[in-house]
Scaffold this motif. Structure first.
Motif, PDB file in Angstrom:
ATOM      1  N   THR A 251      -4.555   0.446   3.912  1.00  0.00           N
ATOM      2  CA  THR A 251      -4.317  -0.066   2.561  1.00  0.00           C
ATOM      3  C   THR A 251      -3.161  -1.049   2.544  1.00  0.00           C
ATOM      4  O   THR A 251      -2.122  -0.840   3.169  1.00  0.00           O
TER       5      THR A 251
ATOM      6  N   TYR B 248      -7.814   4.310  -3.196  1.00  0.00           N
ATOM      7  CA  TYR B 248      -6.591   5.076  -3.444  1.00  0.00           C
ATOM      8  C   TYR B 248      -5.760   4.444  -4.563  1.00  0.00           C
ATOM      9  O   TYR B 248      -4.542   4.527  -4.564  1.00  0.00           O
TER      10      TYR B 248
ATOM     11  N   ASN C 136      -7.937  -3.451   1.566  1.00  0.00           N
ATOM     12  CA  ASN C 136      -8.005  -2.588   2.745  1.00  0.00           C
ATOM     13  C   ASN C 136      -9.132  -3.073   3.654  1.00  0.00           C
ATOM     14  O   ASN C 136      -9.719  -4.145   3.419  1.00  0.00           O
TER      15      ASN C 136
ATOM     16  N   GLY D  28      -3.220   8.031  -2.104  1.00  0.00           N
ATOM     17  CA  GLY D  28      -3.497   8.552  -0.763  1.00  0.00           C
ATOM     18  C   GLY D  28      -2.296   9.280  -0.178  1.00  0.00           C
ATOM     19  O   GLY D  28      -1.280   9.508  -0.843  1.00  0.00           O
ATOM     20  N   HIS D  29      -2.429   9.656   1.106  1.00  0.00           N
ATOM     21  CA  HIS D  29      -1.381  10.419   1.794  1.00  0.00           C
ATOM     22  C   HIS D  29      -0.698   9.601   2.895  1.00  0.00           C
ATOM     23  O   HIS D  29       0.073  10.149   3.688  1.00  0.00           O
ATOM     24  N   GLY D  30      -0.970   8.301   2.940  1.00  0.00           N
ATOM     25  CA  GLY D  30      -0.364   7.465   3.963  1.00  0.00           C
ATOM     26  C   GLY D  30       1.092   7.148   3.664  1.00  0.00           C
ATOM     27  O   GLY D  30       1.597   7.362   2.555  1.00  0.00           O
ATOM     28  N   LYS D  31       1.776   6.641   4.669  1.00  0.00           N
ATOM     29  CA  LYS D  31       3.189   6.272   4.557  1.00  0.00           C
ATOM     30  C   LYS D  31       3.340   4.751   4.670  1.00  0.00           C
ATOM     31  O   LYS D  31       2.564   4.079   5.350  1.00  0.00           O
TER      32      LYS D  31
ATOM     33  N   ASP E  59      -0.014   3.183   6.137  1.00  0.00           N
ATOM     34  CA  ASP E  59      -0.679   3.731   7.329  1.00  0.00           C
ATOM     35  C   ASP E  59      -1.636   4.842   6.892  1.00  0.00           C
ATOM     36  O   ASP E  59      -1.276   6.013   6.837  1.00  0.00           O
ATOM     37  N   ASP E  60      -2.876   4.448   6.550  1.00  0.00           N
ATOM     38  CA  ASP E  60      -3.887   5.443   6.190  1.00  0.00           C
ATOM     39  C   ASP E  60      -5.204   5.084   6.865  1.00  0.00           C
ATOM     40  O   ASP E  60      -5.246   4.182   7.714  1.00  0.00           O
ATOM     41  N   ASP E  61      -6.280   5.771   6.495  1.00  0.00           N
ATOM     42  CA  ASP E  61      -7.553   5.606   7.204  1.00  0.00           C
ATOM     43  C   ASP E  61      -8.230   4.263   6.941  1.00  0.00           C
ATOM     44  O   ASP E  61      -9.153   3.872   7.680  1.00  0.00           O
TER      45      ASP E  61
ATOM     46  N   TYR F 129      -0.608   4.319  -5.835  1.00  0.00           N
ATOM     47  CA  TYR F 129      -1.279   4.799  -4.625  1.00  0.00           C
ATOM     48  C   TYR F 129      -1.482   6.310  -4.693  1.00  0.00           C
ATOM     49  O   TYR F 129      -0.532   7.055  -4.967  1.00  0.00           O
TER      50      TYR F 129
END
Length: 247
Positions: free
Chosen positions: A171, A48, A187, A136-139, A166-168, A134
């Motif tokens: 990260t 990401y 990650n 990705g879609h994490g917060k 907070d992602d898969d 970044y």
């Protein structure tokens, strides 16, 4: 008797050196195969990641910048001045002493080139800089300041902000707390990759470099193994132990 004892120890040493060198060669082979079959994004934490904004071209009016002379008059000693952008702000970077590598301990001061105010890389700014790299879609779930030594960045000397996402893949983005440089991403995927790099480069002291005492020792062992092997070849030739048949 002394000659026989020396030959015996040379033979035993040659065999054991062969075992040790052979094990490390197998490790090299196995980790090399891993590097070849693993995507680059997984090895380097690039899943990401995108280029940090401070490395992209930015436009600004030169007339808006404060004269450099007025900035330097407020600082005791400066060896080098750079102009960068941090979170869309134009910034003078004043190097008290230029370091050879970015990961070396920096002695820098950041000055807003428009207002003349001294800038600090606080938690909020570190988060903003991290988010710009970044995709990705994490917060963001946590931002904490850390000091060397670092498990994931053994070469880094400067304090770092760790921005956890907070992602898969959990990260973790690291930002230099001195000048805002985004050091990189880590990650869950890079944990195995870092371990493989450690094995491949024999970085058992966790220095983050292949130029380490274990590499030097292994080089000496390889040289000794080669020399003892050459000794046995020459001795066998002198003793006519080789049989060459022409068919």
């Amino acid at each position: 008797m002394k000659g026989k004892a020396l030959k015996r120890w040379l033979r035993v040493g040659h065999y054991w050196l062969g075992v040790i060198v052979g094990v490390q060669l197998l490790i090299w082979l196995g980790t090399g195969i891993y590097f070849n079959i693993t995507p680059h994004e997984s090895l380097k934490g690039k899943l990401y990641f995108k280029t940090a904004p401070q490395l992209e071209k930015q436009s600004f009016s030169v007339n808006e910048l404060l004269p450099l002379a007025s900035i330097l008059a407020r600082v005791k000693s400066v060896e080098q001045v750079s102009l960068i952008t941090l979170n869309q702000r134009t910034v003078y970077v004043l190097d008290e002493q230029v370091q050879r590598y970015p990961h070396d301990c920096q002695q820098q001061t950041l000055i807003d080139a428009l207002s003349g105010e001294k800038m600090m890389i606080d938690a909020h700014l570190a988060e903003q800089l991290a988010k710009h790299t970044y995709t990705g879609h994490g917060k963001v779930i946590q931002t904490q300041k850390m000091t060397a030594p670092f498990d994931e960045w053994p070469k880094e000397c400067n304090p770092l902000w760790q921005v956890s996402i907070d992602d898969d893949v959990s990260t973790r983005i690291y930002v230099n707390a001195i000048n805002g440089r985004v050091v990189g991403h880590k990650n869950d995927q890079t944990e195995l990759a870092d371990f493989m790099f450690k094995l491949h480069f024999m970085d058992y002291l966790h220095q983050g470099s292949f130029n380490n005492p274990f590499s030097w020792l292994f080089g000496l062992m390889m040289l000794t193994l080669s020399l003892t092997g050459l000794y046995w070849v020459i001795e066998n030739m002198v003793m006519k132990r080789y049989r060459f048949k022409i068919t």
